[in-house]
Motif scaffolding. Structure first.
Motif, PDB file in Angstrom:
ATOM      1  N   ILE A  93      67.182  49.532  30.095  1.00  0.00           N
ATOM      2  CA  ILE A  93      66.617  50.747  30.679  1.00  0.00           C
ATOM      3  C   ILE A  93      65.412  50.439  31.568  1.00  0.00           C
ATOM      4  N   SER A  94      65.056  51.410  32.396  1.00  0.00           N
ATOM      5  CA  SER A  94      63.907  51.298  33.290  1.00  0.00           C
ATOM      6  C   SER A  94      62.680  51.932  32.645  1.00  0.00           C
ATOM      7  N   ILE A  95      61.551  51.843  33.332  1.00  0.00           N
ATOM      8  CA  ILE A  95      60.315  52.454  32.843  1.00  0.00           C
ATOM      9  C   ILE A  95      60.487  53.967  32.698  1.00  0.00           C
ATOM     10  N   ASN A  96      61.091  54.592  33.699  1.00  0.00           N
ATOM     11  CA  ASN A  96      61.298  56.046  33.640  1.00  0.00           C
ATOM     12  C   ASN A  96      62.250  56.432  32.502  1.00  0.00           C
ATOM     13  N   ASP A  97      63.249  55.579  32.262  1.00  0.00           N
ATOM     14  CA  ASP A  97      64.167  55.844  31.152  1.00  0.00           C
ATOM     15  C   ASP A  97      63.417  55.820  29.815  1.00  0.00           C
ATOM     16  N   LEU A  98      62.512  54.862  29.678  1.00  0.00           N
ATOM     17  CA  LEU A  98      61.743  54.763  28.435  1.00  0.00           C
ATOM     18  C   LEU A  98      60.837  55.980  28.252  1.00  0.00           C
ATOM     19  N   ILE A  99      60.222  56.417  29.332  1.00  0.00           N
ATOM     20  CA  ILE A  99      59.341  57.585  29.251  1.00  0.00           C
ATOM     21  C   ILE A  99      60.140  58.832  28.870  1.00  0.00           C
ATOM     22  N   GLU A 100      61.370  58.922  29.341  1.00  0.00           N
ATOM     23  CA  GLU A 100      62.225  60.047  28.937  1.00  0.00           C
ATOM     24  C   GLU A 100      62.544  59.982  27.441  1.00  0.00           C
TER      25      GLU A 100
END
Length: 211
Positions: A93-100
């Motif tokens: 996953i990406s950084i934005n995916d983790l934040i989601e």
């Protein structure tokens, strides 16, 4: 049995008292028979009580044995599912995916990981839960999760459940007595340090080209 008239002890088959010659009354015989019957009944009661007491003692000892064998067993719960950080096979996953998934991090840090004097790699780490969980990214892909947390466990097999790791034919486990390292499971490298039945730190690596 004794004669009610003179008090002499009578034989069981005597009809007349040998002391005074009086007829032995049926009441005397009945009285004696009643005493014998009561003794037999009481003996029967005691005989029935003893096995019951033995059974209770056995059950108590069995319960104590079970309690002794299970009191040191640690309840195991799942800490983290390593598989949910994959988008597809080999892609994390990406950084934005983790934040989601986890919400806004408490801290975000950009830093350089130095492999040797000639090479350093730019990384970004997102911190959660008072830096208990550290998610490390390279080129916006998750490459490692560090967990700084004390976790109780019974055996190394518990680790597979705690992090939803799979065992494959190529999976290897190395236990040094203070660290457990699992290669080629759900992630390329899972590494933790422990003391007794207490895990003290964990490193979950998704990209071994960096770490």
């Amino acid at each position: 049995m004794f004669c009610k008239n003179c008090g002499k002890e009578l034989l069981s088959d005597e009809k007349y008292c040998s002391g005074c010659g009086k007829l032995v009354s049926l009441e005397q015989s009945s009285y004696t028979d009643d005493k014998i019957t009561k003794k037999k009944k009481n003996k029967g009661k005691i005989t029935g009580i003893v096995p019951g007491i033995i059974l209770i003692i056995v059950l108590i000892l069995f319960g104590l044995l079970i309690e002794s064998s299970t009191k040191d067993v640690i309840h195991i719960e799942q800490i983290l599912d390593v598989n949910k950080y994959y988008k597809s096979a080999g892609e994390t996953i990406s950084i934005n995916d983790l934040i989601e998934l986890n919400g806004t991090p408490e801290q975000k840090e950009d830093w350089n990981y130095t492999i040797n004097e000639q090479k350093s790699i730019p990384l970004t780490t997102l911190y959660y839960n008072n830096s208990t969980y550290e998610y490390v990214f390279h080129n916006n892909n998750l490459v490692r999760i560090n967990i700084n947390k004390n976790i109780k466990f019974n055996s190394q097999n518990d680790i597979f459940y705690m992090f939803n790791l799979s065992k494959h034919d190529i999976t290897q486990i190395k236990n040094t007595g203070s660290t457990i390292r699992i290669y080629d499971s759900s992630v390329p490298d899972f590494w933790c340090g422990y003391n007794g039945k207490n895990i003290e730190w964990i490193k979950i690596t998704y990209d071994t080209n960096i770490f």
